[in-house]
Design a protein around this motif. Structure first.
Motif, mmCIF file in Angstrom:
data_model
loop_
_atom_site.group_PDB
_atom_site.id
_atom_site.type_symbol
_atom_site.label_atom_id
_atom_site.label_comp_id
_atom_site.label_asym_id
_atom_site.label_seq_id
_atom_site.Cartn_x
_atom_site.Cartn_y
_atom_site.Cartn_z
ATOM 1 N N MET A 30 0.855 -1.190 0.000
ATOM 2 C CA MET A 30 0.000 0.000 0.000
ATOM 3 C C MET A 30 0.886 1.234 0.000
ATOM 4 S SD MET A 30 -2.866 1.089 2.808
ATOM 5 C CE MET A 30 -3.286 2.806 3.100
ATOM 6 N N SER A 31 0.738 2.063 -1.019
ATOM 7 C CA SER A 31 1.562 3.262 -1.116
ATOM 8 C C SER A 31 0.968 4.389 -0.282
ATOM 9 C CB SER A 31 1.699 3.697 -2.569
ATOM 10 O OG SER A 31 0.468 4.132 -3.090
ATOM 11 N N ALA A 32 1.749 5.437 -0.131
ATOM 12 C CA ALA A 32 1.308 6.585 0.655
ATOM 13 C C ALA A 32 0.084 7.234 0.017
ATOM 14 C CB ALA A 32 2.443 7.601 0.760
ATOM 15 N N LEU A 33 -0.908 7.560 0.846
ATOM 16 C CA LEU A 33 -2.139 8.194 0.385
ATOM 17 C C LEU A 33 -2.497 9.315 1.353
ATOM 18 C CD1 LEU A 33 -4.116 4.904 -0.343
ATOM 19 C CD2 LEU A 33 -3.577 6.628 -2.078
ATOM 20 N N THR A 34 -2.325 10.544 0.914
ATOM 21 C CA THR A 34 -2.692 11.679 1.754
ATOM 22 C C THR A 34 -4.194 11.670 1.995
ATOM 23 O OG1 THR A 34 -0.867 12.997 0.896
ATOM 24 C CG2 THR A 34 -2.659 14.196 1.959
#
Length: 384
Positions: free
Chosen positions: A24-28
């Motif tokens: 899971m990548s970074a998600l603001t």
């Protein structure tokens, strides 16, 4: 090995064993309300996605300092209250059997002097050079102010101490490692890009000088964590936040940087493929530099200690092919995790993905704590 099986093989990442290759990548998400301190709702959100099968979770961008903040409800990691808040998150993720890295972030010139946290810092908007980014808009500021001309950083070494302290705080908060945000036109990327960095000292000009800040930030994190628990995210194609160089200069710059990172033996380099959604049209033309990111840069990572990860626009089937063919060691997915808290399990079981994302609430409800669960932690998991 066939179909999707390649994604569900465990992977050694330094001293950590990841349960699969779906990350899971970074998600603001702007849910650190009332302001910049992780809360119980954040812990629930990350727990859901760890339980949903993520082998590795990268947090949303974690701000290293109050100065350098664009959004008032994005989480930070510069005071003890934030460390304690993040400890709730890391405990929740570990209880579900996933690993979690903190993505350390400074937005540089794409903050705004009227942003509440920027005002509270009592400092100006800093960048490598006094060059404003074109475009931009601020959802929480009246009107459409756009970006401003930043103040050039006098001595970039003063910022390295902030990155290092954030790495210390991340360790205290129980993370498994840290990822340096070197992509998407934020501070580290601004130093790399000759259109944003016009410095004439040893932090600008040549490829080696423009890469110096990124390398020093990585080294600061390595001092705290060791190389095998530090990663970096790079987007050589650029575009986002008004960065992007001619092709040869782009390839020369990122090839040098990645070759130097290879010598450090860090845990991983995450390469973001070209994507139109990350490449705005500015003055009638796409801003970025479209080229084949993985075939250009992945071969430069020869150190057996360093994993190659990919990001942007993958399907499960394509990700599995890339892993099976040895092109990458794992793949990050982003927006698909928003409405699918069990995204990895859905891929494994061939269950249809939920595509109905509530984009109106993607970046929060303006800090109204009672409403923040909607569009964040209320997406249901599938029944298997």
């Amino acid at each position: 090995m066939s179909n999707l099986q390649a994604l569900f093989q465990p992977l050694k990442l330094g001293p950590i064993t990841l349960k699969n290759r779906i990350f899971m990548s970074a998600l603001t998400r702007n849910r650190a309300v009332p302001t910049n301190v992780p809360n119980d709702l954040n812990a629930e959100y990350y727990r859901q996605r760890a339980a949903g099968g993520a082998g590795l979770i990268i947090t949303e961008g974690v701000l290293i300092a109050q100065q350098g903040t664009e959004w008032q409800n994005a989480p930070g990691l510069w005071v003890q209250e934030q460390v304690k808040g993040w400890k709730k998150v890391t405990d929740a993720v570990h209880e579900e059997g996933s690993a979690i890295f903190a993505q350390l972030w400074h937005v540089g010139r794409v903050s705004h002097p009227d942003a509440p946290e920027q005002i509270a810092s009592g400092q100006p908007v800093y960048a490598p050079s006094a060059i404003s980014a074109r475009g931009g808009k601020f959802r929480f500021l009246p009107g459409e102010p756009g970006y401003v001309t930043p103040t050039a950083i006098d001595d970039p070494r003063t910022l390295l101490a902030q990155w290092k302290q954030a790495a210390v705080n991340a360790k205290e908060a129980g993370f498994d490692g840290v990822e340096i945000h070197g992509a998407n036109g934020y501070l580290v990327h601004q130093f790399l890009d000759s259109t944003a960095n016009h410095r004439t000292d040893h932090w600008g000009g040549s490829v080696q000088n423009r890469a110096r800040f990124a390398l020093e930030v990585v080294k600061a994190a390595v001092e705290i964590w060791g190389a095998d628990r530090v990663g970096i995210k790079l987007n050589p194609a650029g575009g986002y936040n008004d960065v992007g160089m001619p092709l040869k200069e782009t390839v020369d710059t990122f090839s040098y940087l990645i070759s130097e990172l290879d010598k450090l033996g860090i845990a991983y380099v995450a390469l973001v493929r070209y994507a139109e959604q990350l490449d705005p049209v500015i003055d009638g033309a796409r801003r970025g530099t479209k080229h084949d990111i993985l075939s250009t840069y992945a071969p430069l990572l020869r150190n057996p200690a360093t994993r190659v990860f990919a990001n942007s626009g993958f399907t499960g089937e394509e990700a599995a092919r890339y892993v099976e063919d040895g092109k990458v060691d794992g793949v990050f997915f982003g927006i698909l995790w928003v409405a699918n808290p069990d995204f990895a399990r859905r891929v494994e079981k061939s269950v249809a993905l939920e595509g109905n994302i509530d984009f109106a609430s993607l970046f929060g409800h303006g800090g109204v704590e009672a409403d923040e669960r909607k569009g964040y932690a209320d997406y249901p998991a599938a029944t298997f």
